[in-house]
Motif scaffolding. Structure first.
Motif, PDB file in Angstrom:
ATOM      1  N   PRO A  47       0.886  -1.152   0.051  1.00 31.31           N
ATOM      2  CA  PRO A  47      -0.096   0.023  -0.191  1.00 31.31           C
ATOM      3  C   PRO A  47       0.717   1.340   0.046  1.00 31.31           C
ATOM      4  O   PRO A  47       0.434   2.156  -0.711  1.00 31.31           O
ATOM      5  N   CYS A  48       1.967   1.446   0.769  1.00 32.21           N
ATOM      6  CA  CYS A  48       2.871   2.676   0.892  1.00 32.21           C
ATOM      7  C   CYS A  48       3.885   2.628  -0.082  1.00 32.21           C
ATOM      8  O   CYS A  48       4.523   3.872  -0.330  1.00 32.21           O
ATOM      9  N   ARG A  49       4.410   1.503  -0.781  1.00 35.53           N
ATOM     10  CA  ARG A  49       5.449   1.716  -1.710  1.00 35.53           C
ATOM     11  C   ARG A  49       6.422   2.223  -1.082  1.00 35.53           C
ATOM     12  O   ARG A  49       7.113   3.010  -1.815  1.00 35.53           O
ATOM     13  N   LEU A  50       6.820   1.917   0.040  1.00 36.39           N
ATOM     14  CA  LEU A  50       8.100   2.471   0.727  1.00 36.39           C
ATOM     15  C   LEU A  50       9.230   1.621   0.593  1.00 36.39           C
ATOM     16  O   LEU A  50       9.454   0.707   0.623  1.00 36.39           O
ATOM     17  N   ILE A  51      10.464   2.186   0.420  1.00 36.34           N
ATOM     18  CA  ILE A  51      11.884   1.921   0.347  1.00 36.34           C
ATOM     19  C   ILE A  51      12.655   2.786   1.222  1.00 36.34           C
ATOM     20  O   ILE A  51      12.690   3.911   1.279  1.00 36.34           O
ATOM     21  N   GLY A  52      13.513   2.076   1.979  1.00 33.53           N
ATOM     22  CA  GLY A  52      14.346   2.985   2.896  1.00 33.53           C
ATOM     23  C   GLY A  52      15.783   3.106   2.509  1.00 33.53           C
ATOM     24  O   GLY A  52      16.530   2.240   2.319  1.00 33.53           O
ATOM     25  N   MET A  53      16.216   4.196   2.283  1.00 36.73           N
ATOM     26  CA  MET A  53      17.339   4.541   1.942  1.00 36.73           C
ATOM     27  C   MET A  53      18.508   4.586   3.187  1.00 36.73           C
ATOM     28  O   MET A  53      18.105   5.707   4.005  1.00 36.73           O
ATOM     29  N   VAL A  54      19.521   4.018   3.258  1.00 37.37           N
ATOM     30  CA  VAL A  54      20.509   4.134   4.374  1.00 37.37           C
ATOM     31  C   VAL A  54      21.759   3.872   3.659  1.00 37.37           C
ATOM     32  O   VAL A  54      22.205   3.694   2.670  1.00 37.37           O
ATOM     33  N   GLN A  55      22.483   4.802   4.518  1.00 37.26           N
ATOM     34  CA  GLN A  55      23.972   4.611   4.126  1.00 37.26           C
ATOM     35  C   GLN A  55      24.849   3.383   4.932  1.00 37.26           C
ATOM     36  O   GLN A  55      24.808   3.503   6.070  1.00 37.26           O
ATOM     37  N   PRO A  56      25.504   2.878   4.045  1.00 33.80           N
ATOM     38  CA  PRO A  56      26.224   1.661   4.389  1.00 33.80           C
ATOM     39  C   PRO A  56      27.569   2.137   4.821  1.00 33.80           C
ATOM     40  O   PRO A  56      28.071   3.424   4.471  1.00 33.80           O
ATOM     41  N   TYR A  57      28.354   1.396   5.688  1.00 30.74           N
ATOM     42  CA  TYR A  57      29.824   1.688   6.135  1.00 30.74           C
ATOM     43  C   TYR A  57      30.639   0.591   6.339  1.00 30.74           C
ATOM     44  O   TYR A  57      29.974  -0.573   6.758  1.00 30.74           O
ATOM     45  N   ASP A  58      31.820   1.016   6.208  1.00 27.22           N
ATOM     46  CA  ASP A  58      32.607  -0.481   6.485  1.00 27.22           C
ATOM     47  C   ASP A  58      33.081  -0.475   8.072  1.00 27.22           C
ATOM     48  O   ASP A  58      33.902   0.247   8.518  1.00 27.22           O
ATOM     49  N   ALA A  59      32.643  -1.438   8.676  1.00 28.14           N
ATOM     50  CA  ALA A  59      32.966  -1.661  10.004  1.00 28.14           C
ATOM     51  C   ALA A  59      34.326  -2.563  10.071  1.00 28.14           C
ATOM     52  O   ALA A  59      34.655  -2.955   9.104  1.00 28.14           O
ATOM     53  N   PRO A  60      34.928  -2.331  11.456  1.00 28.49           N
ATOM     54  CA  PRO A  60      36.434  -3.239  11.474  1.00 28.49           C
ATOM     55  C   PRO A  60      36.215  -4.486  11.297  1.00 28.49           C
ATOM     56  O   PRO A  60      35.327  -5.114  11.574  1.00 28.49           O
ATOM     57  N   GLY A  61      37.215  -4.917  10.330  1.00 31.03           N
ATOM     58  CA  GLY A  61      36.928  -6.269   9.846  1.00 31.03           C
ATOM     59  C   GLY A  61      36.634  -6.702   8.431  1.00 31.03           C
ATOM     60  O   GLY A  61      36.414  -7.595   7.953  1.00 31.03           O
ATOM     61  N   GLY A  62      36.122  -5.498   7.909  1.00 27.20           N
ATOM     62  CA  GLY A  62      35.513  -5.288   6.341  1.00 27.20           C
ATOM     63  C   GLY A  62      34.187  -5.542   6.283  1.00 27.20           C
ATOM     64  O   GLY A  62      33.640  -5.464   5.278  1.00 27.20           O
ATOM     65  N   ASP A  63      33.473  -5.802   7.531  1.00 24.90           N
ATOM     66  CA  ASP A  63      32.019  -6.241   7.178  1.00 24.90           C
ATOM     67  C   ASP A  63      31.051  -4.711   6.930  1.00 24.90           C
ATOM     68  O   ASP A  63      31.640  -3.844   7.311  1.00 24.90           O
ATOM     69  N   SER A  64      30.342  -4.788   5.983  1.00 24.11           N
ATOM     70  CA  SER A  64      29.397  -3.844   5.549  1.00 24.11           C
ATOM     71  C   SER A  64      28.144  -3.645   6.625  1.00 24.11           C
ATOM     72  O   SER A  64      27.476  -4.573   6.709  1.00 24.11           O
ATOM     73  N   LYS A  65      28.180  -2.541   7.380  1.00 20.06           N
ATOM     74  CA  LYS A  65      27.004  -2.151   8.448  1.00 20.06           C
ATOM     75  C   LYS A  65      26.323  -1.281   7.836  1.00 20.06           C
ATOM     76  O   LYS A  65      26.570  -0.434   6.690  1.00 20.06           O
ATOM     77  N   LEU A  66      25.135  -1.059   8.458  1.00 23.02           N
ATOM     78  CA  LEU A  66      24.239   0.203   7.917  1.00 23.02           C
ATOM     79  C   LEU A  66      24.197   1.087   9.173  1.00 23.02           C
ATOM     80  O   LEU A  66      24.016   0.613  10.211  1.00 23.02           O
ATOM     81  N   HIS A  67      24.234   2.454   8.698  1.00 23.68           N
ATOM     82  CA  HIS A  67      23.750   3.342   9.890  1.00 23.68           C
ATOM     83  C   HIS A  67      22.498   3.193  10.407  1.00 23.68           C
ATOM     84  O   HIS A  67      21.265   2.523   9.776  1.00 23.68           O
ATOM     85  N   THR A  68      22.154   3.540  11.615  1.00 23.73           N
ATOM     86  CA  THR A  68      20.952   3.296  12.449  1.00 23.73           C
ATOM     87  C   THR A  68      19.695   4.114  11.620  1.00 23.73           C
ATOM     88  O   THR A  68      18.712   3.810  11.339  1.00 23.73           O
ATOM     89  N   ILE A  69      20.337   5.298  11.224  1.00 20.18           N
ATOM     90  CA  ILE A  69      19.117   6.256  10.889  1.00 20.18           C
ATOM     91  C   ILE A  69      19.197   6.345   9.204  1.00 20.18           C
ATOM     92  O   ILE A  69      20.199   6.532   8.873  1.00 20.18           O
ATOM     93  N   GLY A  70      18.012   6.137   8.648  1.00 20.90           N
ATOM     94  CA  GLY A  70      17.853   6.430   7.348  1.00 20.90           C
ATOM     95  C   GLY A  70      16.713   7.116   7.066  1.00 20.90           C
ATOM     96  O   GLY A  70      15.977   7.747   7.929  1.00 20.90           O
ATOM     97  N   CYS A  71      16.292   7.234   5.695  1.00 24.90           N
ATOM     98  CA  CYS A  71      14.951   7.701   5.326  1.00 24.90           C
ATOM     99  C   CYS A  71      14.395   7.025   4.295  1.00 24.90           C
ATOM    100  O   CYS A  71      14.709   6.521   3.386  1.00 24.90           O
ATOM    101  N   ALA A  72      12.977   6.931   4.638  1.00 22.04           N
ATOM    102  CA  ALA A  72      12.199   6.041   3.737  1.00 22.04           C
ATOM    103  C   ALA A  72      11.417   6.926   2.554  1.00 22.04           C
ATOM    104  O   ALA A  72      10.952   8.086   2.986  1.00 22.04           O
ATOM    105  N   GLY A  73      11.326   6.523   1.540  1.00 29.81           N
ATOM    106  CA  GLY A  73      10.842   7.071   0.296  1.00 29.81           C
ATOM    107  C   GLY A  73       9.712   6.451  -0.252  1.00 29.81           C
ATOM    108  O   GLY A  73       9.874   5.091  -0.436  1.00 29.81           O
ATOM    109  N   LYS A  74       8.632   7.174  -0.600  1.00 29.48           N
ATOM    110  CA  LYS A  74       7.523   6.505  -1.484  1.00 29.48           C
ATOM    111  C   LYS A  74       7.954   6.435  -3.057  1.00 29.48           C
ATOM    112  O   LYS A  74       8.375   7.385  -3.521  1.00 29.48           O
ATOM    113  N   VAL A  75       7.816   5.325  -3.561  1.00 34.87           N
ATOM    114  CA  VAL A  75       7.910   5.346  -4.920  1.00 34.87           C
ATOM    115  C   VAL A  75       6.674   6.096  -5.518  1.00 34.87           C
ATOM    116  O   VAL A  75       5.587   5.424  -5.708  1.00 34.87           O
TER     117      VAL A  75
END
Length: 213
Positions: A47-75
Motif C-alpha cells: 500500500p505505501c510503496r516505501l523503500i528505506g534509503m540508508v548509508q552503509p559503512y565499513d566496520a572493523p574487519g571489513g563487514d558492511s554495516k548500516l547506519h542506524t538512521i535512514g529515510c524512507a521514500g515512497k515510489v
C-alpha cells in the motif's frame, strides 16, 4: 500524504553510499541489479510503496554495516527500459531508526524500523527563521566556483528555505559521513548550519569537477 498509522514496522532497505533522501524531497534512482529489481516488484505490491534509503559503512574487519538512521521514500513514479531496468522517483516520507535487520529469503535487505522521534517529517514544510539567505547564497556561489559546479540560480533564488537547503544537502558532493550528518540533523536550522559548515570547510581546501544540475 502518508500518515503515521500508514507506516509499516518492516521495510526493504537500499544501502547506497552518498545517496541522500530527505523528507518532502525527491530522489531519482536507476535500478539494474536483479535484487533491487525484485525489491521494486515487491514494493509496488504494498500500500505505501516505501523503500528505506540508508548509508552503509565499513566496520572493523571489513563487514558492511548500516547506519542506524535512514529515510524512507515512497515510489511515486517509475518506468521500465527495454532491457528490463527501472528508472524510479522516490518522494521522502519520514526518517526512521533501524532496530533490527530481518533474516529472510529475499535477495534484498529488510529491517524492522522505529518511526518515533521523526513526527516532524510527516508535518508541513519546515521554516528556518534565522536563515541569512544573502550570506548563505554568497558562500554557495564561492563553493560552486571552487568545486567547478554549475546550477540554476534563478530556481535556487525562488526556492523556499526547506527546498533550497534540502536540495543542496542531497546534491552537493559531500562525503557519505557528511551526508549522514545532514540526514540526522534534528531541524532545518541545524541542517542549514551543518551545510554551511561543510561548504566553508570545502572552501578552505576542497575542489571538484562535477556539475550540479
Amino acid at each position: 500524504m502518508i500518515s503515521k498509522t500508514d507506516l509499516p514496522d518492516t521495510i526493504p532497505v537500499f544501502p547506497l553510499p552518498g545517496a541522500l533522501l530527505l523528507p518532502r524531497a525527491r530522489l531519482p534512482l536507476h535500478l539494474f541489479e536483479p535484487r533491487y529489481l525484485a525489491m521494486l516488484d515487491d514494493v509496488l505490491k504494498t500500500p505505501c510503496r516505501l523503500i528505506g534509503m540508508v548509508q552503509p559503512y565499513d566496520a572493523p574487519g571489513g563487514d558492511s554495516k548500516l547506519h542506524t538512521i535512514g529515510c524512507a521514500g515512497k515510489v511515486t513514479a517509475f518506468s521500465e527500459t527495454e532491457d528490463g531496468r527501472y528508472m524510479i522517483t522516490m518522494s521522502g516520507a519520514s526518517r526512521f531508526r533501524i532496530t533490527q535487520e530481518v533474516e529472510g529469503f529475499t535477495p534484498y535487505r529488510r529491517c524492522n524500523v522505529d518511526w518515533s522521534g521523526f513526527e516532524r517529517d510527516l508535518g508541513p514544510v519546515e521554516k528556518d527563521t534565522s536563515f541569512d539567505r544573502e550570506k548563505f547564497m554568497e558562500a554557495l556561489g564561492r563553493y560552486l566556483v571552487d568545486q567547478g559546479l554549475s546550477t540554476d540560480w534563478e530556481s535556487l533564488g525562488e526556492a523556499e528555505d526547506e527546498l533550497l537547503i534540502n536540495s543542496l544537502s542531497m546534491l552537493c558532493p559531500f562525503e557519505p559521513e557528511d551526508k549522514q550528518a545532514l540526514l540526522e540533523a534534528p531541524s532545518l536550522t541545524t541542517r542549514r548550519e551543518t551545510l554551511m559548515t561543510l561548504i566553508e570547510f570545502a572552501l578552505r581546501g576542497g575542489s571538484g569537477e562535477e556539475v550540479m544540475q
